[in-house]
Design a protein around this motif. Structure first.
Motif, PDB file in Angstrom:
ATOM      1  N   ARG A 157      58.433  57.179  70.859  1.00 21.17           N
ATOM      2  CA  ARG A 157      58.508  56.022  71.741  1.00 21.17           C
ATOM      3  C   ARG A 157      57.156  55.798  72.401  1.00 21.17           C
ATOM      4  NH1 ARG A 157      64.292  56.477  75.017  1.00 21.17           N
ATOM      5  NH2 ARG A 157      65.643  56.368  73.175  1.00 21.17           N
ATOM      6  N   GLY A 158      56.815  54.538  72.640  1.00 25.04           N
ATOM      7  CA  GLY A 158      55.570  54.222  73.321  1.00 25.04           C
ATOM      8  C   GLY A 158      54.406  54.051  72.357  1.00 25.04           C
ATOM      9  N   GLU A 159      53.253  53.693  72.916  1.00 32.18           N
ATOM     10  CA  GLU A 159      52.053  53.481  72.103  1.00 32.18           C
ATOM     11  C   GLU A 159      51.527  54.821  71.599  1.00 32.18           C
ATOM     12  OE1 GLU A 159      50.950  50.461  71.348  1.00 32.18           O
ATOM     13  OE2 GLU A 159      52.602  49.606  72.525  1.00 32.18           O
ATOM     14  N   VAL A 160      51.039  54.833  70.356  1.00 34.20           N
ATOM     15  CA  VAL A 160      50.611  56.071  69.712  1.00 34.20           C
ATOM     16  C   VAL A 160      49.186  55.941  69.169  1.00 34.20           C
ATOM     17  CG1 VAL A 160      50.997  57.580  67.713  1.00 34.20           C
ATOM     18  CG2 VAL A 160      52.934  56.841  69.097  1.00 34.20           C
ATOM     19  N   VAL A 161      48.391  56.990  69.370  1.00 37.78           N
ATOM     20  CA  VAL A 161      47.069  57.095  68.752  1.00 37.78           C
ATOM     21  C   VAL A 161      47.008  58.450  68.048  1.00 37.78           C
ATOM     22  CG1 VAL A 161      44.574  57.052  69.077  1.00 37.78           C
ATOM     23  CG2 VAL A 161      46.037  55.713  70.596  1.00 37.78           C
ATOM     24  N   VAL A 162      46.642  58.433  66.777  1.00 35.79           N
ATOM     25  CA  VAL A 162      46.540  59.659  65.982  1.00 35.79           C
ATOM     26  C   VAL A 162      45.062  60.032  65.854  1.00 35.79           C
ATOM     27  CG1 VAL A 162      46.976  60.703  63.719  1.00 35.79           C
ATOM     28  CG2 VAL A 162      48.640  59.101  64.708  1.00 35.79           C
ATOM     29  N   VAL A 163      44.748  61.283  66.174  1.00 34.31           N
ATOM     30  CA  VAL A 163      43.364  61.770  66.073  1.00 34.31           C
ATOM     31  C   VAL A 163      43.335  62.908  65.061  1.00 34.31           C
ATOM     32  CG1 VAL A 163      41.359  62.635  67.324  1.00 34.31           C
ATOM     33  CG2 VAL A 163      42.999  61.155  68.495  1.00 34.31           C
ATOM     34  N   LEU A 164      42.753  62.632  63.904  1.00 36.89           N
ATOM     35  CA  LEU A 164      42.714  63.579  62.786  1.00 36.89           C
ATOM     36  C   LEU A 164      41.386  64.317  62.810  1.00 36.89           C
ATOM     37  CD1 LEU A 164      44.143  64.557  60.153  1.00 36.89           C
ATOM     38  CD2 LEU A 164      42.907  62.731  58.964  1.00 36.89           C
ATOM     39  N   VAL A 186      50.586  64.802  74.408  1.00 34.12           N
ATOM     40  CA  VAL A 186      49.733  65.057  73.255  1.00 34.12           C
ATOM     41  C   VAL A 186      50.360  66.170  72.425  1.00 34.12           C
ATOM     42  CG1 VAL A 186      47.439  65.694  72.427  1.00 34.12           C
ATOM     43  CG2 VAL A 186      47.670  64.416  74.570  1.00 34.12           C
ATOM     44  N   LEU A 187      50.638  65.893  71.166  1.00 31.91           N
ATOM     45  CA  LEU A 187      51.149  66.887  70.228  1.00 31.91           C
ATOM     46  C   LEU A 187      49.973  67.389  69.395  1.00 31.91           C
ATOM     47  CD1 LEU A 187      54.321  64.962  68.982  1.00 31.91           C
ATOM     48  CD2 LEU A 187      54.152  66.582  70.883  1.00 31.91           C
ATOM     49  N   ARG A 188      49.708  68.693  69.434  1.00 30.26           N
ATOM     50  CA  ARG A 188      48.556  69.254  68.739  1.00 30.26           C
ATOM     51  C   ARG A 188      49.001  70.331  67.764  1.00 30.26           C
ATOM     52  NH1 ARG A 188      46.930  69.313  74.185  1.00 30.26           N
ATOM     53  NH2 ARG A 188      45.289  67.807  74.712  1.00 30.26           N
ATOM     54  N   VAL A 213      48.461  63.955  68.087  1.00 28.57           N
ATOM     55  CA  VAL A 213      49.160  62.675  68.228  1.00 28.57           C
ATOM     56  C   VAL A 213      49.309  62.414  69.718  1.00 28.57           C
ATOM     57  CG1 VAL A 213      51.286  61.396  67.799  1.00 28.57           C
ATOM     58  CG2 VAL A 213      50.347  62.885  66.013  1.00 28.57           C
ATOM     59  N   CYS A 214      48.637  61.379  70.195  1.00 32.12           N
ATOM     60  CA  CYS A 214      48.617  61.050  71.627  1.00 32.12           C
ATOM     61  C   CYS A 214      49.579  59.890  71.876  1.00 32.12           C
ATOM     62  CB  CYS A 214      47.211  60.658  72.070  1.00 32.12           C
ATOM     63  SG  CYS A 214      45.943  61.868  71.634  1.00 32.12           S
ATOM     64  N   ARG A 215      50.437  60.061  72.872  1.00 32.05           N
ATOM     65  CA  ARG A 215      51.482  59.065  73.134  1.00 32.05           C
ATOM     66  C   ARG A 215      51.448  58.628  74.599  1.00 32.05           C
ATOM     67  NH1 ARG A 215      56.915  58.808  74.769  1.00 32.05           N
ATOM     68  NH2 ARG A 215      56.842  60.953  75.522  1.00 32.05           N
ATOM     69  N   GLU A 216      51.636  57.323  74.833  1.00 32.34           N
ATOM     70  CA  GLU A 216      51.748  56.776  76.187  1.00 32.34           C
ATOM     71  C   GLU A 216      50.554  57.154  77.074  1.00 32.34           C
ATOM     72  OE1 GLU A 216      55.186  54.841  77.501  1.00 32.34           O
ATOM     73  OE2 GLU A 216      53.833  54.375  75.842  1.00 32.34           O
ATOM     74  N   GLU A 230      48.744  53.645  65.124  1.00 31.09           N
ATOM     75  CA  GLU A 230      49.949  53.555  64.307  1.00 31.09           C
ATOM     76  C   GLU A 230      51.138  53.151  65.159  1.00 31.09           C
ATOM     77  OE1 GLU A 230      51.542  52.680  61.930  1.00 31.09           O
ATOM     78  OE2 GLU A 230      51.176  54.248  60.437  1.00 31.09           O
ATOM     79  N   SER A 231      52.065  52.448  64.540  1.00 26.79           N
ATOM     80  CA  SER A 231      53.312  52.096  65.208  1.00 26.79           C
ATOM     81  C   SER A 231      54.093  53.372  65.500  1.00 26.79           C
ATOM     82  CB  SER A 231      54.138  51.176  64.305  1.00 26.79           C
ATOM     83  OG  SER A 231      55.498  51.191  64.684  1.00 26.79           O
ATOM     84  N   PRO A 232      54.692  53.496  66.694  1.00 26.66           N
ATOM     85  CA  PRO A 232      55.475  54.710  66.992  1.00 26.66           C
ATOM     86  C   PRO A 232      56.629  54.918  66.020  1.00 26.66           C
ATOM     87  CG  PRO A 232      55.881  52.977  68.631  1.00 26.66           C
ATOM     88  CD  PRO A 232      54.715  52.537  67.809  1.00 26.66           C
ATOM     89  N   ARG A 233      57.135  53.833  65.450  1.00 23.67           N
ATOM     90  CA  ARG A 233      58.256  53.950  64.512  1.00 23.67           C
ATOM     91  C   ARG A 233      57.809  54.481  63.145  1.00 23.67           C
ATOM     92  NH1 ARG A 233      58.601  49.022  66.671  1.00 23.67           N
ATOM     93  NH2 ARG A 233      57.959  48.043  64.721  1.00 23.67           N
ATOM     94  N   ARG A 234      56.511  54.286  62.817  1.00 26.54           N
ATOM     95  CA  ARG A 234      56.021  54.693  61.494  1.00 26.54           C
ATOM     96  C   ARG A 234      55.184  55.969  61.526  1.00 26.54           C
ATOM     97  NH1 ARG A 234      54.965  49.074  60.818  1.00 26.54           N
ATOM     98  NH2 ARG A 234      52.773  49.461  61.309  1.00 26.54           N
ATOM     99  N   VAL A 235      55.013  56.565  62.699  1.00 26.74           N
ATOM    100  CA  VAL A 235      54.116  57.709  62.782  1.00 26.74           C
ATOM    101  C   VAL A 235      54.615  58.886  61.949  1.00 26.74           C
ATOM    102  CG1 VAL A 235      55.155  58.690  64.889  1.00 26.74           C
ATOM    103  CG2 VAL A 235      52.736  59.097  64.378  1.00 26.74           C
ATOM    104  N   ARG A 236      55.926  59.060  61.834  1.00 25.59           N
ATOM    105  CA  ARG A 236      56.463  60.147  61.001  1.00 25.59           C
ATOM    106  C   ARG A 236      56.105  59.907  59.535  1.00 25.59           C
ATOM    107  NH1 ARG A 236      60.196  64.537  61.050  1.00 25.59           N
ATOM    108  NH2 ARG A 236      60.151  65.284  58.900  1.00 25.59           N
ATOM    109  N   GLU A 237      56.191  58.665  59.067  1.00 27.79           N
ATOM    110  CA  GLU A 237      55.821  58.340  57.694  1.00 27.79           C
ATOM    111  C   GLU A 237      54.342  58.623  57.445  1.00 27.79           C
ATOM    112  OE1 GLU A 237      56.960  54.332  56.804  1.00 27.79           O
ATOM    113  OE2 GLU A 237      58.895  54.541  57.804  1.00 27.79           O
ATOM    114  N   LEU A 238      53.506  58.291  58.433  1.00 27.78           N
ATOM    115  CA  LEU A 238      52.074  58.565  58.315  1.00 27.78           C
ATOM    116  C   LEU A 238      51.830  60.070  58.167  1.00 27.78           C
ATOM    117  CD1 LEU A 238      49.099  57.304  58.702  1.00 27.78           C
ATOM    118  CD2 LEU A 238      49.301  58.195  61.017  1.00 27.78           C
ATOM    119  N   LEU A 239      52.514  60.860  58.975  1.00 30.28           N
ATOM    120  CA  LEU A 239      52.345  62.316  58.918  1.00 30.28           C
ATOM    121  C   LEU A 239      52.878  62.882  57.606  1.00 30.28           C
ATOM    122  CD1 LEU A 239      53.298  63.152  62.603  1.00 30.28           C
ATOM    123  CD2 LEU A 239      51.013  63.247  61.585  1.00 30.28           C
TER     124      LEU A 239
END
Length: 308
Positions: A247-254, A229-231, A218-221, A195-204
């Motif tokens: 900020r930075g590249e984001v990977v979401v692990v659900l 990592v936000l868990r 949510v894994c960042r940079e 996900e785009s770092p700018r849209r990750v809040r919308e995804l959540l």
């Protein structure tokens, strides 16, 4: 008087007692096997590149990249000379003549190295159409494995990894994204989303509408200086993310959905939609995973349904 390692009874090699020392690593110049070599490149830390990847970049007859500037920079960091070789720009919208040039090089016995901007080509990156064209023309496609944001995120997310689905990038339109998330939410597996770092809040926000108590990371940079990592649950992590995103590249692990035991009628409903397209065993295994019932119990219900 200062004692030596031997006099103190420490028989370890001197390198172990004095700390790490620089090691020389040679880059080979052996001729490549003909074909397309899909080269994984670092997702952050430049030294995450493999020695084999450096060998391939050094020995390739032709270099191709999603972005030629990115590959030039990477080669400069690691001291790989171009030696007059061109770097062809190849991405999903490249002209057909670029693909034809690559195919001709391989047909003549040459080796072509292809790199996307970061990570492994084809994994949410260009390269599929090129690899398919090479295979269709009778050429070989070689994997040069290495860094991958997908696997790096799974490694540190703290979510189950025995079964996972890579879902790629989330749709940008809210309606499409919510429908997409609802389909993913019922899959009995960990789901990895880019996900785009700018849209990750919308995804959540949208995930909260689906299942706010689901475990998520949510894994960042990844691999970079500010890796984070936000868990927590979807709701908890959503509250940690600013309204304007990260900020930075984001990977979401659900994480996978919680398994809730259900009655026989629900098991029959789940089996009914699968038995006409799956074997008895496969349908029972999948429904057991979805419902929390034992596979033995689900299989017994399926047998009765088959007989009926």
């Amino acid at each position: 008087m200062r004692r030596t390692a031997g006099e103190t009874g420490d028989t370890r090699p001197r390198a172990e007692t004095e700390g790490a020392v620089p090691l020389a690593a040679g880059i080979l110049g052996s001729r490549l096997d003909p074909g397309l070599h899909l080269v994984a490149t670092p997702i952050g830390t430049a030294r995450d590149i493999t020695l084999r990847a450096l060998d391939v970049l050094n020995a390739a007859d032709v270099l191709a990249a999603e972005d030629t500037r990115t590959l030039r920079h990477l080669m400069a960091i690691h001291g790989i000379p171009l030696r007059g070789r061109r770097i062809l720009a190849w991405h999903d919208h490249s002209p057909e003549r670029t693909t034809e040039l690559i195919l001709a090089t391989i047909a003549e016995g040459g080796g072509v190295a292809y790199c996307s901007d970061a990570g492994t080509p084809l994994v949410a990156d260009p390269g599929f159409a090129l690899a398919r064209a090479v295979s269709a023309a009778g050429g070989r496609v070689h994997a040069v494995p290495g860094a991958s944001a997908l696997l790096a995120a799974l490694t540190i997310a703290g979510q189950p990894t025995d079964r996972f689905l890579f879902a790629g990038f989330a749709p940008t339109a809210q309606t499409a994204r919510r429908r997409w998330l609802a389909e993913l939410a019922v899959i009995a597996a960990t789901v990895v989303i880019f996900e785009s770092p700018r849209r990750v809040r919308e995804l959540l926000d949208d995930l909260c509408e689906v299942d706010s108590s689901r475990d998520i990371s949510v894994c960042r940079e990844l691999t970079k200086k500010f890796e984070e990592v936000l868990r927590g649950t979807v709701a908890e992590v959503r509250d940690l993310v600013p309204d304007d995103g990260l900020r930075g590249e984001v990977v979401v692990v659900l994480g996978p959905p919680a398994r809730l035991a259900v009655d026989d009628d629900a098991v029959r409903d789940a089996l009914r939609s699968r038995l006409d397209r799956m074997t008895l065993r496969d349908a029972s295994t999948q429904v057991a995973a979805l419902t929390g019932r034992s596979r033995k119990d689900v299989y017994a219900v399926a047998l009765v349904m088959k007989e009926e």
